[in-house]
Scaffold this motif. Structure first.
Motif, PDB file in Angstrom:
ATOM      1  N   HIS A  41       0.972  -1.356   0.023  1.00 34.88           N
ATOM      2  CA  HIS A  41      -0.151  -0.035   0.013  1.00 34.88           C
ATOM      3  C   HIS A  41       0.717   1.312   0.004  1.00 34.88           C
ATOM      4  O   HIS A  41       0.614   2.107  -0.650  1.00 34.88           O
ATOM      5  N   TRP A  42       1.956   1.141   0.903  1.00 41.24           N
ATOM      6  CA  TRP A  42       2.791   2.474   0.915  1.00 41.24           C
ATOM      7  C   TRP A  42       3.530   2.654  -0.422  1.00 41.24           C
ATOM      8  O   TRP A  42       3.908   3.785  -0.638  1.00 41.24           O
ATOM      9  N   ASN A  43       3.986   1.531  -0.874  1.00 44.50           N
ATOM     10  CA  ASN A  43       4.996   1.737  -2.119  1.00 44.50           C
ATOM     11  C   ASN A  43       4.682   1.321  -3.548  1.00 44.50           C
ATOM     12  O   ASN A  43       5.495   1.349  -4.397  1.00 44.50           O
ATOM     13  N   VAL A  44       3.156   1.322  -3.645  1.00 43.46           N
ATOM     14  CA  VAL A  44       2.574   1.259  -4.868  1.00 43.46           C
ATOM     15  C   VAL A  44       2.983   2.357  -5.761  1.00 43.46           C
ATOM     16  O   VAL A  44       2.929   3.583  -5.309  1.00 43.46           O
ATOM     17  N   LYS A  45       3.269   2.192  -7.205  1.00 41.10           N
ATOM     18  CA  LYS A  45       3.606   3.327  -7.936  1.00 41.10           C
ATOM     19  C   LYS A  45       3.182   2.827  -9.366  1.00 41.10           C
ATOM     20  O   LYS A  45       2.719   1.783  -9.563  1.00 41.10           O
ATOM     21  N   GLY A  46       3.134   3.806 -10.251  1.00 43.45           N
ATOM     22  CA  GLY A  46       2.445   3.554 -11.783  1.00 43.45           C
ATOM     23  C   GLY A  46       1.296   4.065 -11.976  1.00 43.45           C
ATOM     24  O   GLY A  46       0.457   4.722 -11.260  1.00 43.45           O
ATOM     25  N   ASN A  48      -1.700   2.496 -12.148  1.00 41.99           N
ATOM     26  CA  ASN A  48      -2.848   2.199 -11.468  1.00 41.99           C
ATOM     27  C   ASN A  48      -2.662   2.744  -9.997  1.00 41.99           C
ATOM     28  O   ASN A  48      -3.337   1.771  -9.265  1.00 41.99           O
ATOM     29  N   PHE A  49      -1.866   3.264  -9.577  1.00 35.39           N
ATOM     30  CA  PHE A  49      -1.421   3.694  -8.114  1.00 35.39           C
ATOM     31  C   PHE A  49      -2.767   3.917  -7.310  1.00 35.39           C
ATOM     32  O   PHE A  49      -3.020   3.207  -6.367  1.00 35.39           O
ATOM     33  N   TYR A  50      -3.551   4.504  -7.991  1.00 29.67           N
ATOM     34  CA  TYR A  50      -4.644   5.122  -7.015  1.00 29.67           C
ATOM     35  C   TYR A  50      -5.749   3.771  -6.610  1.00 29.67           C
ATOM     36  O   TYR A  50      -5.979   3.358  -5.553  1.00 29.67           O
ATOM     37  N   HIS A  53      -3.549   1.459  -4.299  1.00 29.39           N
ATOM     38  CA  HIS A  53      -3.542   2.029  -3.239  1.00 29.39           C
ATOM     39  C   HIS A  53      -4.485   1.562  -2.228  1.00 29.39           C
ATOM     40  O   HIS A  53      -4.636   1.220  -1.192  1.00 29.39           O
TER      41      HIS A  53
END
Length: 92
Positions: A41-46, A48-50, A53
């Motif tokens: 949750h804290w480290n998702v990127k890209g 589709n982030f939202y 997350h």
């Protein structure tokens, strides 16, 4: 950790003790799963982030609910719920 306290539960002491131990192992696994889910949750990127997350946060909440149910079952059987981070690390 087995049964530590008396209870009105009519399940045999030996059986309760084994179930408490298994539930505490499950509790440790749930704490580990929650930790991994929050890490994602804290480290998702890209792109589709939202969505991711929110998904990871929702999953962490569901794992918390399940961990609470497991811990309450342990105490209902006369055991001690081993729910600290240190105890989870020792058991997982």
């Amino acid at each position: 950790t087995g049964v530590a306290f008396p209870t009105r539960n009519d399940i045999e002491h030996e059986t309760r003790s084994r179930v408490v131990s298994l539930l505490n192992q499950n509790l440790a696994d749930l704490f580990d799963l929650r930790s991994q889910t929050k890490h994602a949750h804290w480290n998702v990127k890209g792109p589709n982030f939202y969505q991711l997350h929110l998904l990871f946060d929702t999953l962490a909440e569901k794992v918390d609910e399940l961990a609470d149910d497991v811990a309450e079952r342990v105490t209902a059987l006369g055991g001690v719920a081993t729910g600290t981070a240190r105890q989870a690390v020792a058991s997982s």
